[in-house]
Motif scaffolding. Sequence first.
Motif, mmCIF file in Angstrom:
data_model
loop_
_atom_site.group_PDB
_atom_site.id
_atom_site.type_symbol
_atom_site.label_atom_id
_atom_site.label_comp_id
_atom_site.label_asym_id
_atom_site.label_seq_id
_atom_site.Cartn_x
_atom_site.Cartn_y
_atom_site.Cartn_z
ATOM 1 N N UNK A 84 -21.638 20.922 -55.386
ATOM 2 C CA UNK A 84 -23.175 19.672 -55.542
ATOM 3 C C UNK A 84 -22.980 19.707 -56.189
ATOM 4 N N UNK A 85 -23.195 18.777 -57.265
ATOM 5 C CA UNK A 85 -22.951 18.482 -58.520
ATOM 6 C C UNK A 85 -24.903 17.192 -59.144
ATOM 7 N N UNK A 86 -25.378 18.028 -59.495
ATOM 8 C CA UNK A 86 -26.543 17.493 -59.624
ATOM 9 C C UNK A 86 -27.489 17.053 -61.189
ATOM 10 N N UNK A 87 -28.234 16.345 -60.817
ATOM 11 C CA UNK A 87 -28.493 16.039 -62.639
ATOM 12 C C UNK A 87 -27.060 15.724 -63.117
ATOM 13 N N UNK A 88 -26.843 14.628 -62.223
ATOM 14 C CA UNK A 88 -25.171 14.047 -63.437
ATOM 15 C C UNK A 88 -25.451 13.538 -64.247
ATOM 16 N N UNK A 89 -24.272 13.485 -65.667
ATOM 17 C CA UNK A 89 -23.973 13.300 -66.883
ATOM 18 C C UNK A 89 -23.104 11.756 -67.124
ATOM 19 N N UNK A 90 -23.134 10.666 -67.666
ATOM 20 C CA UNK A 90 -22.100 10.243 -68.133
ATOM 21 C C UNK A 90 -20.849 10.639 -68.761
ATOM 22 N N UNK A 91 -21.242 12.485 -69.187
ATOM 23 C CA UNK A 91 -19.915 12.867 -69.441
ATOM 24 C C UNK A 91 -19.096 14.045 -67.886
ATOM 25 N N UNK A 92 -20.119 13.763 -67.345
ATOM 26 C CA UNK A 92 -19.217 14.278 -66.355
ATOM 27 C C UNK A 92 -18.373 12.918 -65.260
ATOM 28 N N UNK A 93 -18.466 12.519 -66.092
ATOM 29 C CA UNK A 93 -16.938 11.843 -65.474
ATOM 30 C C UNK A 93 -15.946 12.121 -66.102
ATOM 31 N N UNK A 94 -14.600 11.867 -64.476
ATOM 32 C CA UNK A 94 -13.860 12.286 -64.570
ATOM 33 C C UNK A 94 -12.912 12.284 -63.376
ATOM 34 N N UNK A 95 -11.850 12.708 -63.289
ATOM 35 C CA UNK A 95 -11.127 12.726 -61.769
ATOM 36 C C UNK A 95 -11.289 14.451 -61.584
ATOM 37 N N UNK A 96 -11.588 14.449 -60.248
ATOM 38 C CA UNK A 96 -12.292 16.049 -60.322
ATOM 39 C C UNK A 96 -11.370 16.295 -59.152
ATOM 40 N N UNK A 97 -10.974 17.620 -59.657
ATOM 41 C CA UNK A 97 -9.761 18.251 -58.552
ATOM 42 C C UNK A 97 -9.585 19.948 -58.091
ATOM 43 N N UNK A 98 -9.630 19.759 -56.868
ATOM 44 C CA UNK A 98 -9.970 21.251 -56.440
ATOM 45 C C UNK A 98 -8.180 22.543 -56.907
ATOM 46 N N UNK A 99 -8.772 22.989 -56.480
ATOM 47 C CA UNK A 99 -6.681 23.918 -56.753
ATOM 48 C C UNK A 99 -7.645 25.197 -55.769
ATOM 49 N N UNK A 100 -6.389 25.904 -55.589
ATOM 50 C CA UNK A 100 -6.391 27.461 -54.916
ATOM 51 C C UNK A 100 -5.164 28.295 -55.630
ATOM 52 N N UNK A 101 -6.154 29.521 -55.174
ATOM 53 C CA UNK A 101 -4.930 30.414 -55.925
ATOM 54 C C UNK A 101 -5.231 31.745 -54.632
ATOM 55 N N UNK A 102 -3.966 32.408 -54.731
ATOM 56 C CA UNK A 102 -3.552 32.983 -53.507
ATOM 57 C C UNK A 102 -4.655 34.406 -53.767
ATOM 58 N N UNK A 103 -5.714 35.455 -53.356
ATOM 59 C CA UNK A 103 -6.469 36.468 -53.321
ATOM 60 C C UNK A 103 -6.233 36.828 -52.140
ATOM 61 N N UNK A 104 -5.138 37.299 -51.167
ATOM 62 C CA UNK A 104 -4.817 38.130 -49.912
ATOM 63 C C UNK A 104 -5.673 40.086 -50.029
ATOM 64 N N UNK A 105 -5.349 40.293 -51.571
ATOM 65 C CA UNK A 105 -5.566 41.637 -52.410
ATOM 66 C C UNK A 105 -6.908 41.642 -52.131
#
Length: 131
Positions: A84-105
């Motif tokens: 959730x992105x609120x109060x966005x600014x011009x400097x927030x302009x970008x390509x946004x990527x999601x990433x995942x990290x295994x954390x079974x422990x």
Amino acid sequence: EVQLQASGGGLVQAGGSLKLSCAASGVIFDAFAFGWFRQAPGKGREGVTCISSSGGGSITYYTDSVKGRFTISRDDAKNTVYLQMNSVKPEDTAIYYCAALEDYSGSYYPVGLREHEWDYWGQGTQVTVSS
């Protein structure tokens, strides 16, 4: 096969809001930590926020530039992570990527966002903030 599908990007005016989603498949969702990174034009990729696995307590971390404006959350029933992105600014302009990290422990504790730690990456969604 792990797949991360980011969506929700678009054009928004400065001061407005936008909600990104990242749907994960091919994972045991509650055993993964998830993060959002972004890459602005002409710049390197930077970490924005992350949330630890459910077993790790769903602990969140935010980079300073988005604290108080962005919120990461996870819905294990829907295998989806949100930004959730609120109060966005011009400097927030970008390509946004999601990433995942295994954390079974459940031992991953987010104290920063280092790209090399993340196991899987989505394709990115464009966010453009107009002034």
